[in-house]
Motif scaffolding. Structure first.
Motif, PDB file in Angstrom:
ATOM      1  N   VAL A 192      42.084  43.129  29.787  1.00  0.00           N
ATOM      2  CA  VAL A 192      41.181  44.095  30.194  1.00  0.00           C
ATOM      3  C   VAL A 192      41.230  45.520  29.925  1.00  0.00           C
ATOM      4  O   VAL A 192      42.559  45.848  29.885  1.00  0.00           O
ATOM      5  N   ARG A 193      40.260  45.848  29.127  1.00  0.00           N
ATOM      6  CA  ARG A 193      40.821  47.469  28.390  1.00  0.00           C
ATOM      7  C   ARG A 193      39.526  48.209  28.929  1.00  0.00           C
ATOM      8  O   ARG A 193      38.674  47.794  29.141  1.00  0.00           O
ATOM      9  N   ARG A 194      39.798  49.480  28.985  1.00  0.00           N
ATOM     10  CA  ARG A 194      38.685  50.405  29.150  1.00  0.00           C
ATOM     11  C   ARG A 194      37.720  50.571  28.265  1.00  0.00           C
ATOM     12  O   ARG A 194      38.286  50.488  27.101  1.00  0.00           O
ATOM     13  N   TYR A 195      36.478  51.020  28.687  1.00  0.00           N
ATOM     14  CA  TYR A 195      35.326  51.108  27.689  1.00  0.00           C
ATOM     15  C   TYR A 195      34.459  52.186  28.526  1.00  0.00           C
ATOM     16  O   TYR A 195      33.900  51.971  29.515  1.00  0.00           O
ATOM     17  N   GLY A 196      34.550  53.310  27.710  1.00  0.00           N
ATOM     18  CA  GLY A 196      33.693  54.450  28.302  1.00  0.00           C
ATOM     19  C   GLY A 196      34.415  54.992  29.707  1.00  0.00           C
ATOM     20  O   GLY A 196      35.631  54.504  29.921  1.00  0.00           O
ATOM     21  N   GLU A 197      33.606  55.729  30.562  1.00  0.00           N
ATOM     22  CA  GLU A 197      33.994  56.130  31.556  1.00  0.00           C
ATOM     23  C   GLU A 197      34.242  55.229  32.779  1.00  0.00           C
ATOM     24  O   GLU A 197      35.001  55.492  33.740  1.00  0.00           O
ATOM     25  N   SER A 198      33.322  54.313  32.943  1.00  0.00           N
ATOM     26  CA  SER A 198      33.553  53.497  34.039  1.00  0.00           C
ATOM     27  C   SER A 198      33.703  52.029  33.898  1.00  0.00           C
ATOM     28  O   SER A 198      33.617  51.283  34.675  1.00  0.00           O
ATOM     29  N   SER A 199      33.404  51.472  32.527  1.00  0.00           N
ATOM     30  CA  SER A 199      33.450  50.006  32.235  1.00  0.00           C
ATOM     31  C   SER A 199      34.606  49.579  31.643  1.00  0.00           C
ATOM     32  O   SER A 199      35.408  50.480  31.275  1.00  0.00           O
ATOM     33  N   VAL A 200      34.519  48.307  31.450  1.00  0.00           N
ATOM     34  CA  VAL A 200      36.037  47.714  30.776  1.00  0.00           C
ATOM     35  C   VAL A 200      35.435  46.408  29.819  1.00  0.00           C
ATOM     36  O   VAL A 200      34.185  46.079  30.303  1.00  0.00           O
ATOM     37  N   ILE A 201      36.349  46.100  29.240  1.00  0.00           N
ATOM     38  CA  ILE A 201      35.888  44.788  28.116  1.00  0.00           C
ATOM     39  C   ILE A 201      36.904  43.986  28.757  1.00  0.00           C
ATOM     40  O   ILE A 201      38.137  44.146  28.585  1.00  0.00           O
ATOM     41  N   ARG A 238      34.537  27.067  25.684  1.00  0.00           N
ATOM     42  CA  ARG A 238      33.998  28.305  25.089  1.00  0.00           C
ATOM     43  C   ARG A 238      35.330  29.264  24.340  1.00  0.00           C
ATOM     44  O   ARG A 238      35.007  29.852  23.541  1.00  0.00           O
ATOM     45  N   GLY A 239      36.503  28.963  24.813  1.00  0.00           N
ATOM     46  CA  GLY A 239      37.642  29.504  24.314  1.00  0.00           C
ATOM     47  C   GLY A 239      37.753  31.118  24.393  1.00  0.00           C
ATOM     48  O   GLY A 239      37.266  31.436  25.579  1.00  0.00           O
ATOM     49  N   ARG A 240      38.455  31.777  23.566  1.00  0.00           N
ATOM     50  CA  ARG A 240      38.728  33.198  23.865  1.00  0.00           C
ATOM     51  C   ARG A 240      37.217  33.937  23.905  1.00  0.00           C
ATOM     52  O   ARG A 240      36.773  34.065  22.755  1.00  0.00           O
ATOM     53  N   HIS A 241      36.840  34.614  24.821  1.00  0.00           N
ATOM     54  CA  HIS A 241      35.617  35.355  24.748  1.00  0.00           C
ATOM     55  C   HIS A 241      35.700  36.719  25.378  1.00  0.00           C
ATOM     56  O   HIS A 241      36.393  36.610  26.494  1.00  0.00           O
ATOM     57  N   LEU A 242      34.939  37.803  24.933  1.00  0.00           N
ATOM     58  CA  LEU A 242      34.878  38.944  25.424  1.00  0.00           C
ATOM     59  C   LEU A 242      33.737  39.346  26.060  1.00  0.00           C
ATOM     60  O   LEU A 242      32.549  39.014  25.632  1.00  0.00           O
ATOM     61  N   GLY A 243      33.580  40.521  26.875  1.00  0.00           N
ATOM     62  CA  GLY A 243      32.208  40.783  27.451  1.00  0.00           C
ATOM     63  C   GLY A 243      32.658  42.094  28.154  1.00  0.00           C
ATOM     64  O   GLY A 243      33.755  42.355  28.479  1.00  0.00           O
ATOM     65  N   LEU A 244      31.551  42.839  28.333  1.00  0.00           N
ATOM     66  CA  LEU A 244      31.607  44.145  28.796  1.00  0.00           C
ATOM     67  C   LEU A 244      31.427  44.153  30.433  1.00  0.00           C
ATOM     68  O   LEU A 244      30.444  43.214  30.481  1.00  0.00           O
ATOM     69  N   PHE A 271      29.594  40.562  30.867  1.00  0.00           N
ATOM     70  CA  PHE A 271      30.076  39.535  32.061  1.00  0.00           C
ATOM     71  C   PHE A 271      29.826  40.055  33.216  1.00  0.00           C
ATOM     72  O   PHE A 271      29.853  41.268  33.527  1.00  0.00           O
ATOM     73  N   THR A 272      29.155  39.085  34.095  1.00  0.00           N
ATOM     74  CA  THR A 272      29.518  39.184  35.377  1.00  0.00           C
ATOM     75  C   THR A 272      30.409  38.470  35.938  1.00  0.00           C
ATOM     76  O   THR A 272      30.726  37.231  35.647  1.00  0.00           O
ATOM     77  N   VAL A 273      31.435  38.920  36.910  1.00  0.00           N
ATOM     78  CA  VAL A 273      32.521  38.225  37.262  1.00  0.00           C
ATOM     79  C   VAL A 273      32.710  38.030  38.790  1.00  0.00           C
ATOM     80  O   VAL A 273      32.434  38.919  39.334  1.00  0.00           O
ATOM     81  N   LEU A 310      47.674  33.525  24.111  1.00  0.00           N
ATOM     82  CA  LEU A 310      46.276  32.979  23.953  1.00  0.00           C
ATOM     83  C   LEU A 310      45.377  34.061  23.182  1.00  0.00           C
ATOM     84  O   LEU A 310      44.254  33.664  22.731  1.00  0.00           O
ATOM     85  N   HIS A 311      45.775  35.305  23.140  1.00  0.00           N
ATOM     86  CA  HIS A 311      45.052  36.478  22.451  1.00  0.00           C
ATOM     87  C   HIS A 311      45.275  36.092  20.892  1.00  0.00           C
ATOM     88  O   HIS A 311      44.267  36.800  20.057  1.00  0.00           O
TER      89      HIS A 311
END
Length: 235
Positions: A12-21, A29-35, A69-71, A98-99
């Motif tokens: 999990v890494r920061r993205y912008g002021e309030s979101s994360v990736i 589906r394997g390794r997948h990223l999402g906001l 992503f909705t988590v 895994l990364h």
């Protein structure tokens, strides 16, 4: 585009002021990223922790985009990991390994292995075998079943550091200073002494560095050495 699946959070890494990736290994589906919008909020803090299992809904207008992503939390492990150094280091190592996998390539066997490792007492041999499986799925698998020099399948004691193929005791004698030791625990034996476990991690570490970390000019996971030190302590 939209899909739903179960996954293991591995980053999990920061993205912008309030979101994360968020980065997850997802079944099929394997390794997948999402906001995750608002992912830095207190409401999401306990869920968005590497090592947790989650239900994911991924949405994007275009398949190749990052998407969102909705988590939903399925199994919380993070709190338990924090109070157990071995399990914490193990979780961090698993996530780092895994990364290394290509994005969006299914690796369900590795995901199943990772979940078993996280949900049972730390097993040093299983961790070394997981590293071997990472090498295998990246296309750099070791052949420990037959002697590269003679073709025999018994009394295999060493491994070529160049080819990753096993060498028998007799064939290894002239080259002992150039070969890696094949530990008993990776050669079919159930016994695993601290020295044997250390040899197993030297073996997997050599080939991970040769083919992956060194080749990509990245450092090995920082907690790997600490985990190995704990796992090789005499009991």
């Amino acid at each position: 585009m939209e899909w739903t699946g179960e996954g293991l959070l591995i980053g999990v890494r920061r993205y912008g002021e309030s979101s994360v990736i968020a980065e997850a290994m997802v079944v099929g589906r394997g390794r997948h990223l999402g906001l995750v919008r608002g992912g830095r909020s207190h409401r999401h803090a306990a869920t968005l922790q590497p090592g947790n299992s989650v239900q994911l809904v991924w949405r994007s207008r275009i398949e190749d985009n990052l998407g969102s992503f909705t988590v939903e939390l399925l199994q919380a492990r993070a709190a338990e990991l924090i109070i157990d150094r071995e399990r914490l280091y193990l979780s961090q190592l698993i996530c780092e390994l895994l990364h290394l996998l290509p994005e969006r390539d299914a690796h369900d066997r590795l995901l199943a292995m990772a979940l078993r490792l996280l949900d049972q007492p730390v097993d040093a041999v299983a961790v070394a075998r997981f590293e071997m499986s990472i090498l295998d799925e990246l296309g750099f698998g070791l052949d420990l079943s037959v002697c590269a020099a003679t073709g025999v399948t018994s009394d295999l004691t060493h491994v070529s550091p160049k080819t990753g193929r096993a060498v028998s005791r007799a064939a290894a004698q002239p080259y002992l200073d150039r070969l890696l030791v094949l530990p008993h625990c990776l050669a079919g034996s159930d016994a695993a002494s601290p020295d044997d476990i250390a040899a197993a991690f030297r073996l997997t570490g050599h080939f991970l560095n040769l083919h992956v970390w060194g080749a990509r000019q990245i450092d090995p996971p920082s907690t790997r050495g600490s985990l190995i030190a704990l796992l090789t302590q005499p009991h």
